[in-house]
Structure formats: structure tokens, C-alpha cells
Design a protein around this motif. Structure first.
Motif, mmCIF file in Angstrom:
data_model
loop_
_atom_site.group_PDB
_atom_site.id
_atom_site.type_symbol
_atom_site.label_atom_id
_atom_site.label_comp_id
_atom_site.label_asym_id
_atom_site.label_seq_id
_atom_site.Cartn_x
_atom_site.Cartn_y
_atom_site.Cartn_z
ATOM 1 N N ILE A 193 69.205 0.211 14.971
ATOM 2 C CA ILE A 193 68.975 0.387 16.406
ATOM 3 C C ILE A 193 70.317 0.648 17.099
ATOM 4 C CG2 ILE A 193 66.929 -1.100 16.549
ATOM 5 C CD1 ILE A 193 68.925 -3.219 17.825
ATOM 6 N N VAL A 194 70.236 1.242 18.270
ATOM 7 C CA VAL A 194 71.435 1.386 19.086
ATOM 8 C C VAL A 194 71.410 0.243 20.094
ATOM 9 C CG1 VAL A 194 72.688 2.852 20.715
ATOM 10 C CG2 VAL A 194 71.440 3.885 18.813
ATOM 11 N N ALA A 195 72.292 -0.712 19.928
ATOM 12 C CA ALA A 195 72.321 -1.872 20.813
ATOM 13 C C ALA A 195 73.298 -1.600 21.955
ATOM 14 C CB ALA A 195 72.755 -3.118 20.048
ATOM 15 N N THR A 196 72.804 -1.757 23.175
ATOM 16 C CA THR A 196 73.700 -1.542 24.316
ATOM 17 C C THR A 196 73.827 -2.806 25.163
ATOM 18 O OG1 THR A 196 71.818 -0.638 25.515
ATOM 19 C CG2 THR A 196 73.307 0.950 24.516
ATOM 20 N N ARG A 215 70.784 -9.058 5.735
ATOM 21 C CA ARG A 215 69.433 -9.012 5.184
ATOM 22 C C ARG A 215 69.346 -8.492 3.753
ATOM 23 N NH1 ARG A 215 67.689 -7.260 10.719
ATOM 24 N NH2 ARG A 215 69.876 -7.826 10.904
ATOM 25 N N TYR A 216 70.471 -8.121 3.203
ATOM 26 C CA TYR A 216 70.528 -7.714 1.797
ATOM 27 C C TYR A 216 69.547 -6.622 1.427
ATOM 28 C CZ TYR A 216 73.719 -11.563 1.274
ATOM 29 O OH TYR A 216 74.790 -12.383 1.421
ATOM 30 N N ASN A 217 69.160 -5.799 2.369
ATOM 31 C CA ASN A 217 68.480 -4.570 1.964
ATOM 32 C C ASN A 217 68.854 -3.454 2.923
ATOM 33 O OD1 ASN A 217 65.571 -4.148 3.567
ATOM 34 N ND2 ASN A 217 66.213 -6.281 3.523
ATOM 35 N N ILE A 218 68.498 -2.228 2.495
ATOM 36 C CA ILE A 218 69.110 -1.041 3.088
ATOM 37 C C ILE A 218 68.713 -0.820 4.548
ATOM 38 C CG2 ILE A 218 69.356 1.452 2.799
ATOM 39 C CD1 ILE A 218 68.224 0.904 -0.119
ATOM 40 N N SER A 219 69.702 -0.601 5.377
ATOM 41 C CA SER A 219 69.476 -0.185 6.750
ATOM 42 C C SER A 219 70.285 1.090 6.970
ATOM 43 C CB SER A 219 69.950 -1.279 7.716
ATOM 44 O OG SER A 219 69.745 -0.864 9.044
ATOM 45 N N PRO A 220 69.623 2.240 7.018
ATOM 46 C CA PRO A 220 70.368 3.505 7.082
ATOM 47 C C PRO A 220 71.021 3.741 8.447
ATOM 48 C CG PRO A 220 67.991 3.913 6.946
ATOM 49 C CD PRO A 220 68.161 2.441 6.941
ATOM 50 N N ASN A 221 71.988 2.905 8.770
ATOM 51 C CA ASN A 221 72.586 2.921 10.108
ATOM 52 C C ASN A 221 73.170 4.274 10.517
ATOM 53 O OD1 ASN A 221 71.887 0.287 10.243
ATOM 54 N ND2 ASN A 221 73.950 -0.539 10.507
ATOM 55 N N VAL A 222 73.718 5.000 9.540
ATOM 56 C CA VAL A 222 74.346 6.283 9.886
ATOM 57 C C VAL A 222 73.305 7.283 10.403
ATOM 58 C CG1 VAL A 222 75.891 8.119 9.081
ATOM 59 C CG2 VAL A 222 76.113 5.821 8.141
ATOM 60 N N SER A 223 72.022 7.027 10.091
ATOM 61 C CA SER A 223 70.994 7.982 10.536
ATOM 62 C C SER A 223 70.964 8.116 12.057
ATOM 63 C CB SER A 223 69.612 7.572 10.012
ATOM 64 O OG SER A 223 69.234 6.328 10.564
ATOM 65 N N LEU A 224 71.507 7.119 12.776
ATOM 66 C CA LEU A 224 71.467 7.190 14.242
ATOM 67 C C LEU A 224 72.762 7.717 14.865
ATOM 68 C CD1 LEU A 224 69.591 3.936 15.324
ATOM 69 C CD2 LEU A 224 68.777 6.292 15.414
ATOM 70 N N ILE A 225 73.701 8.127 14.033
ATOM 71 C CA ILE A 225 75.037 8.394 14.572
ATOM 72 C C ILE A 225 75.052 9.577 15.549
ATOM 73 C CG2 ILE A 225 75.947 9.899 12.718
ATOM 74 C CD1 ILE A 225 77.868 7.001 14.266
ATOM 75 N N LYS A 226 74.253 10.591 15.273
ATOM 76 C CA LYS A 226 74.227 11.711 16.221
ATOM 77 C C LYS A 226 73.332 11.359 17.414
ATOM 78 C CE LYS A 226 72.439 15.776 15.035
ATOM 79 N NZ LYS A 226 72.396 17.006 14.209
ATOM 80 N N GLU A 227 72.213 10.721 17.087
ATOM 81 C CA GLU A 227 71.274 10.294 18.123
ATOM 82 C C GLU A 227 71.970 9.410 19.174
ATOM 83 O OE1 GLU A 227 68.701 11.844 17.841
ATOM 84 O OE2 GLU A 227 67.355 10.933 19.284
ATOM 85 N N ALA A 228 72.851 8.559 18.714
ATOM 86 C CA ALA A 228 73.543 7.645 19.636
ATOM 87 C C ALA A 228 74.341 8.413 20.684
ATOM 88 C CB ALA A 228 74.470 6.711 18.855
ATOM 89 N N THR A 229 74.880 9.570 20.265
ATOM 90 C CA THR A 229 75.673 10.357 21.212
ATOM 91 C C THR A 229 74.795 11.299 22.029
ATOM 92 O OG1 THR A 229 76.064 12.227 19.733
ATOM 93 C CG2 THR A 229 77.572 10.364 19.548
ATOM 94 N N ARG A 230 73.542 11.464 21.595
ATOM 95 C CA ARG A 230 72.639 12.391 22.270
ATOM 96 C C ARG A 230 71.666 11.651 23.169
ATOM 97 N NH1 ARG A 230 72.666 18.080 20.730
ATOM 98 N NH2 ARG A 230 74.823 18.186 20.093
ATOM 99 N N SER A 231 70.530 11.211 22.574
ATOM 100 C CA SER A 231 69.500 10.546 23.378
ATOM 101 C C SER A 231 70.061 9.358 24.142
ATOM 102 C CB SER A 231 68.368 10.054 22.488
ATOM 103 O OG SER A 231 68.002 11.034 21.581
ATOM 104 N N TYR A 232 70.994 8.627 23.511
ATOM 105 C CA TYR A 232 71.554 7.448 24.171
ATOM 106 C C TYR A 232 72.790 7.789 25.008
ATOM 107 C CZ TYR A 232 68.481 4.786 21.084
ATOM 108 O OH TYR A 232 67.396 4.279 20.428
#
Ligand code: SF4
Ligand code: SF4
Ligand code: SF4
Lengths: 281, 291
Positions: free
Chosen positions: B62-65, B77-94
Motif C-alpha cells: 500500500i502507499v501509506a501517507t 510477515r515472512y511472505n512476499i509483498s511485491p512493494n515495487v509494483s506500486l513504485i510508478k503508481e505512487a508517483t502517478r495516482s498518488y
């Protein structure tokens, strides 16, 4: 271990003023490289991406690059000799002019860069099958690598202004830099040259075939971030490609840290990024 | 080896001074505290973190603001969270101009590759303001966590309060006070395969990296690595966000971090080499050589 990052300004002494600050301004034109934009079957999005460097583009043209050919911007009718040709678009093999132009580009340019998904992989033009006014017989579009040898790939739809900027600065260093700068540029460009050698087909499926199937995916999410059409989601940490949506631009695979990861370059990210932005200040 | 810990300018043992943050933190609450401070100080506009997902213990990037959103993402949580998937979205939608992101060492590698080779990351390279890396030996797919907790440890995932890998064991703590430990021998085969070619333990390419190893219980080891890392860390210290101790004055200290880093890297380096002669006259792909 701190590697020295070569500054992006040429080392040859400039004639008059001694002060470092001024000598930057007084770069002789002869130090520039020549480059141009060859427009084949593409949407001009790649060219717009070049322009989207705004002030950076002006600095680039001011100090490092003479832009010698560009249907939209330069009043030149035939492809001249140049150091770097940036080719946008695929080649329509039913269009004699396009075929001639890409061959001529290969003859005239030292380095041919396939700029954007269409030139690299066909991209959206892979789905073309003719029938358009006013040349309905124009139905077969090939990535330029199927007609000529290509040196460097910049995949993506559109390619990003920052990627174009980085490649331009590196191409300059390769051709005009001192030995350290040349070595850096070579290292930087190597994976983009390897992508060119790898072939002219790309698809979201590459993530499955070359990454997941090969036991290499670690679920970072870069592929999904890179996709221009949001064809990729992550299901339990692994990419899931909506193949109907994929336009075959090649961005996801090139962005994936498990397609290529060159430690010798990426470990030095801070110095290299500083050098690139510094060069364009 | 010598460079298994990457470049860094400062290394300390630290913990947050904020009681609320510490309450549900994995160790010293470093990530939540540093992001909360950076958010307050205007160093970042928001941060990509592993927030709560649809299933128990399944993270979702998530993008936490806000501080509240950051707090909801506490803990490992010891399992995968694809954080990089939001990297462009964070600069766009957010619309963030200064992005924070937390991730595993491989995700820090993804970020730096993305800055140098932003093939599909338009306008992202100049907007990474604070990348925090987490020490990582290996990661698990969500289904592996289900397998380990529900099958091997015999606990319902919903009832689990905390998971931890430490002292050679995988620990499961439940809300009702049960503690189950599994030997790592059991967990190994459930690891994400992609982790076995990973050559980074302490997030060498992060601005700041942190993890429990090397520090006493309740504290975290922190490496400050880059210029922006130094900047935010020194400001956070000045603002009283952290208690710190010199790393050479805590047990087990850097010696253990170095040892584990070496173990991980040499084991995986060997795997990378073995993969190249996996078949008969044929090998598996090596991303460190070419695409
Ligand atoms: S970019 Fe990351 S998530 Fe996507 S295929 Fe590559 S390793 Fe997997
Ligand atoms: S999945 Fe997306 S990024 Fe990958 S090739 Fe297709 S359109 Fe491009
Ligand atoms: S072990 Fe490496 S590849 Fe696996 S999650 Fe951790 S950092 Fe990523």
C-alpha cells in the motif's frame, strides 16, 4: 570500496578560460557527437519522450549532441552520416521507402539504437494486419532487428525520458570520453546491447519463460510497475500477465532485476546518477 | 569476502522511542519510526509498505501517507509483498514527488536498477527519497506460510500474533500464548526458489538498512548507507526518534551479521554456479551474466 565515477565532462583541455566553471560553457562544437531520430512505423510517442527531458534535452543539445536528422525537427531530407541513430517504429516491409531508410540508417550510423517497443519488438504493430486507408496493403511490420543489425535496445512503450537521457549521456561518454568514462559507458550499455542480441520477440510471457520457469522470480513487483497497459498483477507474489492486454513492448522483462542485474554498474548507482544529472545541470 | 555488508557510513544498534510504534513492532520499530519521522519532516510524501491483505498474514503493498497507515503495516510477515509494483503508481495516482519504500534486499536492487535503467519507470528515478532495506535470509510464498503454520505448527493463521526467524528456528506465537518452534531444516524446502540465487543479505543498496540480527532483543541493527540515508538518519536522531548504542558495544554485534551474510552469499553463489550446469550440457539462466 569506492570506485571513482568519472565526471561526465570531456577531459580535453579547452582553449581559453582556465576556470573550471567557465570551461564547461566553452565546449568546442567538435567535441559533440552527432545523432538523429529515424521515424518508421511508430506513433511519435518515442520522440515525445525524448522531448520530455525538457531542459535536460536543451543541455544535451547544447553540450553533447548535434541533432542532425529528425523529420519533425530538422530540415534534412536524407539520412546523413551520424554517430548514433535512434530509430522509432517498426519497418513495414511493403513500404519500399521504409525498408530503404532502415538499410541506409545502418550504413550511415555508427551505433543504431532501437528506440521503443516497436523498433525493438514490433510492439503494438505486431497486431497489424493491413486494411487501413490509404495503404490497405501495408500489413507486415517487423522490428528493425529483423532487417538490420541493431546495437542497443531501449524497450518500452513509450520509452522513458530518463532512460533516453541516460543512454545519450553514456553514448557520448563512449565516443568522446576519457578511458575511464569509456569503460563506464561500455559497462552501462552492455545489457542493452545484450538485449539487442537476444532477439526481436517480447511478451509478458517472458516473465514466465525466462524468470519464473527458470526459478529466478523473487516477487519484487518491478514488472507490474513497468507495464504501460497494466497487464500485470501479482497473485501471491508472482506475476500474472493478462495476455490479451499485453502489447509486447518488452518493458517488464527488461525492468525485472532477474532478467539482468549487473552488479558492477548498479552497485555504483549513486555516483553514476550524480554524474548523469550533473552533466545535464 | 570483505564487502558482504556493502558500503555504509554508520552502523548502530537502535530502537524507537515511541511506545505506540514499539508495541507491535518486530524489533526496534526502525522502519515505522523512520518513515513516520520522514513523513512529518516532509522528507517523504508517502511510503510504500506491506499493509494488511485479504487473508490473515498476507501482506498487500500500500502507499501509506499517514501515521495510521504506517502503524497498520508494522511487523514482519515472512511472505512476499511485491512493494515495487506500486513504485510508478505512487508517483502517478498518488502524486508523490518524494517516495519512501521499504523492502527486501532484492527489492532495493530492483529500485536501483530502476533508477539506472528506468525502462518502464517514467519519472520515477528522481523521486526515490528514502529506500529502507530489511535484512533477509530468504522469503516464503504465502502458501508456504500456510503450510508451515497450519500444517507443521498446527496453529490457525488467524490466531497467530507474531512470527519470527531467529536463533536457528522459525517461531510462531499465538494470541492465546502458545509458542511453537520449527527447526529451519523443516522450513528450508518451502522457501521461495528465487531466493536461492540472491547475493545480498543486509540490503547493500538501501539508503538505510535494518534487521534484528546483531542486536539484543527488542533492538535493531541499522546501517546508514547513502547521502539521503545519512541526512534522514541524523535528523531523526536530532529529533529524538531513536535510542542508539554503538554497534561494537552490543552482543552479538557485527560479527554475527558478517557471519550470516557470508554464509548466505557463498551458499547462493554456489547455487548460481551449479545452475549453470544443471542439465546435461545445458544450464539454467544466470541473470548476473546476461538477460
Ligand atoms: S520483476 Fe520481480 S516479480 Fe516480476 S518477474 Fe521479475 S523478479 Fe518476478
Ligand atoms: S506485459 Fe506489459 S510490459 Fe510486458 S511486454 Fe506486455 S505490455 Fe509490455
Ligand atoms: S532472500 Fe534475497 S531474493 Fe529472497 S526475498 Fe530475501 S532479498 Fe529477496
Amino acid at each position: 570500496m569506492k570506485q571513482q565515477i568519472p565526471a561526465a565532462t570531456p577531459q580535453k583541455p579547452v582553449e581559453q578560460p582556465k576556470e573550471e566553471v567557465k570551461s564547461k560553457e566553452a565546449k568546442p562544437v567538435a567535441e559533440k557527437i552527432t545523432a538523429g531520430h529515424i521515424h518508421l512505423s511508430g506513433c511519435t510517442g518515442c520522440e515525445v519522450a525524448i522531448a520530455d527531458n525538457y531542459a535536460g534535452l536543451l543541455t544535451l543539445l547544447d553540450r553533447y549532441v548535434d541533432w542532425v536528422y529528425d523529420l519533425t525537427l530538422a530540415d534534412v531530407r536524407h539520412v546523413p552520416k551520424m554517430d548514433v541513430a535512434m530509430v522509432e517504429g517498426s519497418v513495414c516491409i511493403q513500404d519500399k521507402l521504409s525498408v530503404e531508410e532502415i538499410k541506409e540508417t545502418r550504413e550511415k550510423a555508427k551505433i543504431v539504437v532501437a528506440l521503443g517497443g516497436c523498433a525493438c519488438y514490433g510492439n503494438i504493430t505486431r497486431f497489424a494486419r493491413g486494411g487501413q486507408t490509404n495503404q490497405p496493403q501495408h500489413e507486415s511490420f517487423l522490428p528493425i532487428g529483423d532487417i538490420i543489425k541493431v546495437d542497443v535496445y531501449i524497450p518500452g512503450c513509450a520509452p522513458t525520458p530518463q532512460m533516453i537521457r541516460n543512454v545519450c549521456v553514456m553514448a557520448y561518454l563512449l565516443l568522446k570520453g576519457n578511458p575511464d568514462q569509456q569503460a563506464l559507458a561500455k559497462k552501462y550499455l552492455t545489457p542493452l546491447m545484450q538485449l539487442a542480441e537476444r532477439g526481436t520477440e517480447a511478451c509478458g510471457c517472458d516473465l514466465m519463460i525466462e524468470v519464473v520457469n527458470q526459478g529466478l522470480c523473487m516477487g519484487c513487483g518491478s514488472c507490474a510497475a513497468a507495464c504501460p497497459v497494466r497487464a500485470i498483477t501479482h497473485e501471491y507474489g508472482k506475476p500474472n500477465v493478462n495476455r490479451e492486454m499485453c502489447i509486447k513492448c518488452g518493458a517488464c522483462y527488461a525492468q525485472c532485476p532477474r532478467s539482468f542485474f549487473n552488479f558492477d554498474v548498479i552497485n555504483e548507482y549513486q555516483g553514476i546518477l550524480d554524474a548523469i544529472t550533473g552533466a545535464l545541470q | 569476502m570483505g564487502n558482504e555488508l556493502g558500503k555504509y557510513t554508520n552502523c548502530v544498534s537502535a530502537r524507537s522511542t515511541d511506545k505506540e510504534i514499539l508495541k507491535k513492532a518486530q524489533d526496534g520499530g526502525i522502519v515505522t519510526q523512520l518513515f513516520a519521522f520522514a513523513l512529518d519532516a516532509g522528507i517523504i510524501d508517502g511510503a510504500i509498505v506491506a499493509g494488511p491483505g485479504d487473508e490473515p498474514w498476507r501482506p498487500r503493498p500500500i502507499v501509506a501517507t499517514t501515521r495510521e497507515e504506517l502503524l497498520a503495516a508494522r511487523g514482519t510477515r515472512y511472505n512476499i509483498s511485491p512493494n515495487v509494483s506500486l513504485i510508478k503508481e505512487a508517483t502517478r495516482s498518488y502524486g508523490l514527488d518524494k517516495v519512501g519504500i521499504v523492502g527486501t534486499p532484492c527489492q532495493m536492487q530492483a529500485i536501483r536498477k530502476g533508477q539506472l535503467y528506468p525502462v518502464g519507470l517514467r519519472d520515477v528515478p528522481d523521486k526515490i527519497a528514502l529506500a529502507i532495506g530489511i535484512f533477509c535470509m530468504e522469503n516464503f510464498p504465502y502458501q508456504s506460510i500456510v503450510q508451515l503454520v497450519e500444517d507443521h505448527a498446527g496453529q490457525k493463521l488467524e490466531s497467530v500474533k507474531k512470527m519470527e526467524i531467529g536463533k536457528g528456528k522459525f517461531w510462531v506465537y499465538t494470541e492465546r500464548g502458545a509458542v511453537v518452534q520449527l527447526p529451519l531444516k523443516v522450513t528450508h524446502k518451502y522457501e521461495q526458489p528465487g531466493c536461492h540465487v540472491c547475493l545480498d543479505y543486509v540490503a547493500n543498496l538501501a539508503d538505510v538498512s535494518t534487521g534484528s540480527v546483531g542486536s539484543p532483543d527488542g533492538w535493531s541493527t541499522v546501517f546508514v548507507r547513502s547521502k539521503s540515508g545519512e541526512d534522514v538518519w541524523s535528523k531523526a536522531i536530532a529529533a529524538g526518534c531513536f535510542e542508539t548504542k554503538p554497534i561494537d558495544q552490543v552482543k552479538p554485534g557485527l560479527e554475527l551479521v558478517t557471519k550470516l551474510a557470508n554464509e548466505k552469499i557463498s551458499k547462493n553463489q554456489k547455487t548460481v554456479e551449479e545452475r549453470m550446469k544443471f542439465g546435461v550440457g545445458k544450464g539454467l539462466r544466470n541473470p548476473y551474466i546476461k538477460p
